[in-house]
Write a protein that holds these residues in place. Structure first.
Motif, short mmCIF file in Angstrom:
data_model
loop_
_atom_site.label_atom_id
_atom_site.label_comp_id
_atom_site.label_asym_id
_atom_site.label_seq_id
_atom_site.Cartn_x
_atom_site.Cartn_y
_atom_site.Cartn_z
N GLY A 265 0.82 -1.20 0.00
CA GLY A 265 0.00 0.21 -0.11
C GLY A 265 0.86 1.18 -0.02
N VAL A 266 0.27 2.51 -0.36
CA VAL A 266 0.86 3.55 -0.45
C VAL A 266 0.09 4.78 -0.22
N MET A 267 0.64 5.83 0.23
CA MET A 267 -0.02 7.22 0.15
C MET A 267 1.09 8.21 0.24
N GLY A 268 0.71 9.32 -0.37
CA GLY A 268 1.74 10.55 -0.51
C GLY A 268 0.90 11.77 0.10
N LEU A 269 1.93 12.59 0.40
CA LEU A 269 1.38 13.83 0.93
C LEU A 269 1.86 14.94 0.15
N LEU A 270 1.23 15.80 -0.52
CA LEU A 270 1.62 17.06 -1.17
C LEU A 270 1.18 18.30 -0.51
N ARG A 271 2.29 18.99 0.19
CA ARG A 271 1.96 20.07 0.87
C ARG A 271 2.03 21.44 0.08
N GLN A 272 0.88 22.29 0.44
CA GLN A 272 0.97 23.61 -0.22
C GLN A 272 2.25 24.43 -0.08
N LYS A 273 2.68 25.15 -0.91
CA LYS A 273 3.75 25.78 -0.54
C LYS A 273 3.77 27.30 -0.24
N ALA A 274 2.60 28.01 -0.87
CA ALA A 274 2.24 29.27 -0.60
C ALA A 274 2.02 29.33 0.98
N SER A 275 2.79 30.57 1.31
CA SER A 275 2.69 31.05 2.84
C SER A 275 1.23 30.99 3.43
N LYS A 276 0.39 31.41 2.80
CA LYS A 276 -1.16 31.39 3.47
C LYS A 276 -1.81 30.15 3.34
N MET A 277 -1.35 29.16 2.33
CA MET A 277 -1.67 27.95 2.55
C MET A 277 -0.85 26.58 2.98
N LYS A 278 -0.09 27.02 3.63
CA LYS A 278 1.17 25.89 4.07
C LYS A 278 0.27 24.84 5.08
N HIS A 279 -0.77 25.56 5.69
CA HIS A 279 -1.54 24.52 6.53
C HIS A 279 -2.21 23.35 5.87
N ARG A 280 -2.30 23.39 4.56
CA ARG A 280 -2.97 22.28 3.88
C ARG A 280 -2.06 21.40 3.24
N SER A 281 -2.34 20.25 2.96
CA SER A 281 -1.92 19.13 2.30
C SER A 281 -3.04 18.31 1.57
N THR A 282 -2.22 17.87 0.40
CA THR A 282 -3.30 16.84 -0.51
C THR A 282 -2.76 15.43 -0.48
N LEU A 283 -3.76 14.71 -0.01
CA LEU A 283 -3.48 13.20 -0.10
C LEU A 283 -3.62 12.71 -1.42
N ILE A 284 -2.44 11.77 -1.99
CA ILE A 284 -2.14 11.56 -3.30
C ILE A 284 -1.70 10.07 -3.43
N MET A 285 -1.84 9.56 -4.66
CA MET A 285 -1.32 8.25 -4.63
C MET A 285 -1.86 7.14 -3.91
N VAL A 286 -3.16 7.16 -3.26
CA VAL A 286 -3.75 6.33 -2.49
C VAL A 286 -4.06 5.03 -3.02
N TYR A 287 -3.37 3.78 -2.45
CA TYR A 287 -3.50 2.27 -3.28
C TYR A 287 -3.28 1.27 -1.99
N LEU A 288 -4.29 0.51 -2.07
CA LEU A 288 -3.91 -0.73 -1.04
C LEU A 288 -4.21 -1.99 -1.96
N ARG A 289 -3.26 -3.07 -1.94
CA ARG A 289 -3.64 -4.07 -2.84
C ARG A 289 -4.76 -4.90 -2.32
N ASP A 290 -5.42 -5.46 -3.12
CA ASP A 290 -6.77 -6.35 -2.80
C ASP A 290 -6.52 -7.24 -1.91
N SER A 291 -5.58 -8.04 -1.84
CA SER A 291 -5.45 -9.15 -0.62
C SER A 291 -4.86 -8.40 0.61
N ALA A 292 -4.86 -7.16 0.62
CA ALA A 292 -4.20 -6.56 1.96
C ALA A 292 -5.51 -5.76 2.49
N ARG A 293 -6.80 -5.76 1.93
CA ARG A 293 -7.59 -5.15 2.20
C ARG A 293 -8.58 -5.60 3.27
#
Length: 165
Positions: free
Chosen positions: A66-94
């Motif tokens: 399984g994998v999950m990534g976190l993409l952080r906002q760079k702009a100073s007024k948005m640094k408190h936010r991140s985006t969850l990306i690349m979410v995946y879990l193999r069927d046999s691990a669910r």
């Protein structure tokens, strides 16, 4: 969970990252904005450079499942936010609580890094994923009409957010 490890990948973990990311793109092509063709030809240096953002992988008996990534906002007024990306879990691990453990690790890292809100986009046609995110504290906050085009068809994306405070 026995034989389970969740950890943030480092630059020397390219092989594990490559294996689970390509598997995700091959097994669930409709779930991602990128295609397997866009990633398969990347050099190892390009793969390693993508690990500059935090990428977390669940390993079962040493194998990435399984994998999950976190993409952080760079702009100073948005640094408190991140985006969850690349979410995946193999069927046999669910169905074993592994996805919850993975998202908890990502949320813990985000909170410790000063992130107050995690956001994501998910296909409106992926009810299973939407229910998973809802069970894990995310709420729908909007809709992107025709957010992706998959096999020539327009697919709406649900925007979801989870406050970490």
């Amino acid at each position: 969970m026995p034989d389970i490890e969740i950890r943030q990948l480092k630059k020397d973990d390219v092989a594990a990252f490559k294996a689970i990311r390509l598997e995700a793109l091959e097994m669930e092509p409709a779930a991602y904005a990128s295609s397997v063709e866009e990633w398969v030809s990347l050099s190892d240096d390009e793969w390693a450079s993508r690990l500059h953002m935090p990428v977390f992988v669940a390993f079962k008996s040493g194998e990435p499942v399984g994998v999950m990534g976190l993409l952080r906002q760079k702009a100073s007024k948005m640094k408190h936010r991140s985006t969850l990306i690349m979410v995946y879990l193999r069927d046999s691990a669910r169905g074993q609580g592994l996805a919850e453990s993975l998202i908890d690790a990502v949320a813990r890292f985000a909170a410790e890094s000063g992130v107050l809100q995690i956001e994501l986009n998910v296909s409106s046609e992926n009810g299973r994923a939407i229910r998973f995110y809802e069970r894990n504290g995310f709420r729908a906050i909007g809709l992107i009409p025709a957010g992706m085009i998959q096999d020539g068809a327009e697919v709406d994306e649900v925007i979801m957010a989870r406050r970490l405070t």
